[in-house]
Design a protein around this motif. Structure first.
Motif, PDB file in Angstrom:
ATOM      1  N   ILE A   1      32.485 -83.452   7.322  1.00  0.00           N
ATOM      2  CA  ILE A   1      32.462 -84.861   6.910  1.00  0.00           C
ATOM      3  C   ILE A   1      33.312 -85.078   5.659  1.00  0.00           C
ATOM      4  N   TYR A   2      33.275 -84.137   4.730  1.00  0.00           N
ATOM      5  CA  TYR A   2      33.952 -84.335   3.449  1.00  0.00           C
ATOM      6  C   TYR A   2      35.381 -83.805   3.406  1.00  0.00           C
TER       7      TYR A   2
ATOM      8  N   THR B   1      24.633 -76.867  10.425  1.00  0.00           N
ATOM      9  CA  THR B   1      24.420 -78.106   9.668  1.00  0.00           C
ATOM     10  C   THR B   1      25.301 -78.125   8.422  1.00  0.00           C
TER      11      THR B   1
ATOM     12  N   GLU C   1      28.679 -79.005   9.461  1.00  0.00           N
ATOM     13  CA  GLU C   1      28.785 -80.447   9.744  1.00  0.00           C
ATOM     14  C   GLU C   1      29.013 -81.230   8.455  1.00  0.00           C
ATOM     15  N   LEU C   2      28.291 -80.871   7.408  1.00  0.00           N
ATOM     16  CA  LEU C   2      28.486 -81.547   6.121  1.00  0.00           C
ATOM     17  C   LEU C   2      29.884 -81.290   5.581  1.00  0.00           C
TER      18      LEU C   2
END
Length: 121
Positions: free
Chosen positions: A45-46, A38, A41-42
């Protein structure tokens, strides 16, 4: 096989709790792995990357998390193969229904018509 050995192989209902004690560490380890995925995943995204790569990475990591959760937390790993087959039959039917509904509602023929909708669009 002796009677004593057969008696130790039988799992009594009171032993059910003891059977899960061995899995506790597996559950905690999987929870840690899911938390790391997780976090990745974050991070994805950035980080500036092409959109197709972001979507591909997110879908891949989500698939890994999904498989880990259904096999470990939903106990499919320890269940009979028939339960796994039933699960995947339901998953395929649900996915097929979702895909069909998305196709039906994305078609131009399903767009609403009439004076009320012409003012909006």
């Amino acid at each position: 096989m002796s009677a004593t050995a057969e008696a130790t192989d039988v799992l009594h209902p009171s032993d059910e709790g003891h059977a899960h004690e061995g899995k506790f560490h597996v559950f905690v380890q999987l929870a840690m792995i899911l938390a790391i995925i997780t976090g990745m995943e974050l991070l994805v995204i950035y980080v500036p990357m092409p959109h197709w790569l972001i979507i591909t990475l997110l879908m891949g990591m989500s698939a890994v998390k999904f498989v880990a959760v259904i096999f470990i937390f939903m106990h499919l790993k320890w269940d009979k193969p028939f339960c796994t087959i039933l699960f995947f039959i339901g998953l395929i039917l649900g996915g097929g229904t979702l895909g069909a509904l998305l196709l039906i509602h994305s078609a131009d023929a399903s767009a609403p018509e009439g004076p009320a909708y012409e003012e909006l669009g």
